[in-house]
Scaffold this active site. Sequence first.
Site, PDB file in Angstrom:
ATOM      1  N   LYS A  76      60.890  -1.494 127.602  1.00 37.86           N
ATOM      2  CA  LYS A  76      59.192  -2.419 127.403  1.00 37.86           C
ATOM      3  C   LYS A  76      58.538  -2.232 128.032  1.00 37.86           C
ATOM      4  O   LYS A  76      58.312  -1.280 129.228  1.00 37.86           O
ATOM      5  CB  LYS A  76      59.970  -3.601 128.736  1.00 37.86           C
ATOM      6  CG  LYS A  76      61.625  -4.453 127.604  1.00 37.86           C
ATOM      7  CD  LYS A  76      61.492  -5.380 128.609  1.00 37.86           C
ATOM      8  CE  LYS A  76      60.682  -6.584 128.532  1.00 37.86           C
ATOM      9  NZ  LYS A  76      61.761  -7.812 129.354  1.00 37.86           N
ATOM     10  N   ARG A 133      50.347 -19.029 134.468  1.00 35.27           N
ATOM     11  CA  ARG A 133      49.660 -20.124 133.967  1.00 35.27           C
ATOM     12  C   ARG A 133      50.059 -21.203 133.051  1.00 35.27           C
ATOM     13  O   ARG A 133      51.683 -21.513 133.318  1.00 35.27           O
ATOM     14  CB  ARG A 133      48.715 -19.711 132.654  1.00 35.27           C
ATOM     15  CG  ARG A 133      50.167 -18.821 131.899  1.00 35.27           C
ATOM     16  CD  ARG A 133      49.361 -18.731 130.061  1.00 35.27           C
ATOM     17  NE  ARG A 133      50.351 -17.835 129.324  1.00 35.27           N
ATOM     18  CZ  ARG A 133      51.574 -18.192 128.690  1.00 35.27           C
ATOM     19  NH1 ARG A 133      51.531 -19.620 128.368  1.00 35.27           N
ATOM     20  NH2 ARG A 133      52.260 -17.340 128.166  1.00 35.27           N
ATOM     21  N   ARG A 144      57.107 -26.560 117.919  1.00 39.75           N
ATOM     22  CA  ARG A 144      55.001 -25.803 117.341  1.00 39.75           C
ATOM     23  C   ARG A 144      55.294 -25.651 115.754  1.00 39.75           C
ATOM     24  O   ARG A 144      55.512 -24.986 114.653  1.00 39.75           O
ATOM     25  CB  ARG A 144      55.406 -24.637 117.828  1.00 39.75           C
ATOM     26  CG  ARG A 144      54.750 -24.104 119.087  1.00 39.75           C
ATOM     27  CD  ARG A 144      55.256 -23.013 119.429  1.00 39.75           C
ATOM     28  NE  ARG A 144      55.500 -23.098 120.948  1.00 39.75           N
ATOM     29  CZ  ARG A 144      54.687 -21.873 121.984  1.00 39.75           C
ATOM     30  NH1 ARG A 144      53.974 -21.272 120.791  1.00 39.75           N
ATOM     31  NH2 ARG A 144      56.021 -21.701 123.076  1.00 39.75           N
ATOM     32  N   VAL A 188      53.083 -23.684 127.023  1.00 39.89           N
ATOM     33  CA  VAL A 188      52.786 -24.000 125.597  1.00 39.89           C
ATOM     34  C   VAL A 188      53.563 -24.996 125.446  1.00 39.89           C
ATOM     35  O   VAL A 188      53.788 -26.696 125.348  1.00 39.89           O
ATOM     36  CB  VAL A 188      52.912 -23.412 124.158  1.00 39.89           C
ATOM     37  CG1 VAL A 188      52.721 -24.140 122.735  1.00 39.89           C
ATOM     38  CG2 VAL A 188      51.579 -21.854 124.211  1.00 39.89           C
TER      39      VAL A 188
HETATM   40  P1  ADP Z   1      56.941 -10.326 126.146  1.00 41.02           P
HETATM   41  O1  ADP Z   1      56.139 -10.551 127.726  1.00 41.02           O
HETATM   42  O2  ADP Z   1      56.492  -9.369 125.448  1.00 41.02           O
HETATM   43  O3  ADP Z   1      56.539 -11.907 125.335  1.00 41.02           O
HETATM   44  P2  ADP Z   1      59.305 -10.912 127.860  1.00 41.02           P
HETATM   45  O4  ADP Z   1      59.870 -10.090 128.553  1.00 41.02           O
HETATM   46  O5  ADP Z   1      59.045 -11.932 128.007  1.00 41.02           O
HETATM   47  O6  ADP Z   1      58.271  -9.908 127.510  1.00 41.02           O
HETATM   48  O7  ADP Z   1      60.179 -10.873 126.654  1.00 41.02           O
HETATM   49  C1  ADP Z   1      59.953 -11.720 124.738  1.00 41.02           C
HETATM   50  C2  ADP Z   1      61.780 -11.408 124.374  1.00 41.02           C
HETATM   51  O8  ADP Z   1      62.159 -10.685 124.386  1.00 41.02           O
HETATM   52  C3  ADP Z   1      62.304 -12.835 125.211  1.00 41.02           C
HETATM   53  O9  ADP Z   1      61.852 -14.061 125.154  1.00 41.02           O
HETATM   54  C4  ADP Z   1      63.902 -11.801 124.888  1.00 41.02           C
HETATM   55  O10 ADP Z   1      63.874 -12.577 123.712  1.00 41.02           O
HETATM   56  C5  ADP Z   1      63.832 -10.638 124.433  1.00 41.02           C
HETATM   57  N1  ADP Z   1      64.114 -10.310 125.706  1.00 41.02           N
HETATM   58  C6  ADP Z   1      63.048  -9.506 126.651  1.00 41.02           C
HETATM   59  N2  ADP Z   1      64.176  -8.494 127.618  1.00 41.02           N
HETATM   60  C7  ADP Z   1      64.960  -8.434 127.102  1.00 41.02           C
HETATM   61  C8  ADP Z   1      66.462  -7.662 127.870  1.00 41.02           C
HETATM   62  N3  ADP Z   1      66.887  -6.879 128.770  1.00 41.02           N
HETATM   63  N4  ADP Z   1      67.680  -8.098 125.974  1.00 41.02           N
HETATM   64  C9  ADP Z   1      67.452  -8.938 125.097  1.00 41.02           C
HETATM   65  N5  ADP Z   1      66.760  -9.110 125.177  1.00 41.02           N
HETATM   66  C10 ADP Z   1      64.845  -9.128 125.716  1.00 41.02           C
END
Ligand code: ADP
Length: 446
Positions: free
Chosen positions: A158, A291, A337, A294
């Site tokens: 990530k 923030r 949505r 939605v």
């Molecule tokens: P962004 O800021 O890009 O939205 P997030 O960290 O909120 O990233 O993650 C977005 C989505 O990705 C989560 O809602 C989930 O669906 C998936 N996700 C994130 N981390 C994991 C993980 N460790 N394992 C499985 N899915 C994940």
Amino acid sequence: MFEKVLIANRGEIALRVHRACQEMGISTVAVHSTADSDAMHVRLANESVCIGPAPASESYLNIPAIISACEITGANAVHPGYGFLSENARFAEILEAHDITFIGPKSDHIKMMGDKIVAKSTVKALGIPVVPGSDGGITSEEQAMKVAKEIGFPVLFKAAAGGGGRGMKVAKDEDHLLEALRTARSEAKAAFGDDAMYVEKYLGQPRHIEVQVVADAHGNVVHLGERDCSLQRRHQKVLEEAPSPALNDAGREKIGEIVRRAIGKLGYLGVGTIEFLYEDGEFYFIEMNTRLQVEHPVTEAITGIDLVREQIRIAAGLEMSFTQEEVQFNGHAIECRVNAENPKTFAPSPGTIRGFHTPGGLGVRVDSGVYTGYKIPPYYDSLIGKLIVHGRNRNECIMRLRRTLNEFVIEGVDTTIPLFKDLIADPDFMNGDYHIHWLEEFLARD
Ligand code: ADP
């Protein structure tokens, strides 16, 4: 209290903020691009200022133009809505330097939570459970491999600067690790200009459950329960509900209190959302949004609390208007949505709305900035509006949602309403039995 608030946004959220201001006796200033001269948020606001051409980079993200609009109109506070400048720490700082209040948290907290590596280590130190993974960023490919082997495959790379699901790649085994890391890095570099990465355990079938918090400058911190946002497509939320079908009162109380304590220690100000993945009874932090979200109306529906009003009160230095003990969760709420998109291919469907009739009746709320004859511009996101339905329990809520989806008329453009009709008729949805990949599987069925 502020006399005049400038709303640095467009569409349904600009209207949402306008409504809260009007009820508080605050005058509003709308800003808009040349493509939005006829938009509802411009028509309803007490004053409006054109801040630039259609592309958001030259209008809704144009900080000097927004500051000028404040100075011209004498607005003494800015509400950023969501998206655009809402999580831009520099914007908050510049406003401060001009003696204009940013209706949101302190810029330090925006910055801290905007870097997901810093965010993760900060909340971990405050006692919030996180997904097992690298402590901090990835320093080398060798270290990435070592951590991945320790936590076990599959793993997820990530981006520290991540958002909107970009810069994320799964490596299912050792052989695919380097490829995933390199692809995620280049995607992050292209999207955010920053390729800092971290790695965490990839959870197979978690739910996405997030906790809403509100904190004021007088030491009060309250949690408003959770929202379940597991129904996603390409990491974008499609339908949200509160409470989560997967949590009971004890589970809610437990995670709510962990979050409340942590946010108190952080000295956070305003509304915020702590997002978790939830699997096998365990919560794992993924990010904090500093923030308004939605999907905030589902929380408003079950608590009766106006979150935008609280944001404005808190920014003005007042106490929030309720205590934790006063918060009561009533019934169930679901938000859909509704986008101007083909319900099968999801291709955007901009164009002119030829007919528009919103559903009504008990427990029904539609937040939308469109009207009959409105031309949806192709420059921004495709959200037409949000349908929020409240019922005494989940069953009643689903029955009411089915009724309102049948009543909703939007002519002239494709919408995602047919998708919601199918989705809520599915037995898995009816049983509340779904996870973050469920919707994509559902869409791939035929
Ligand atoms: P962004 O800021 O890009 O939205 P997030 O960290 O909120 O990233 O993650 C977005 C989505 O990705 C989560 O809602 C989930 O669906 C998936 N996700 C994130 N981390 C994991 C993980 N460790 N394992 C499985 N899915 C994940």
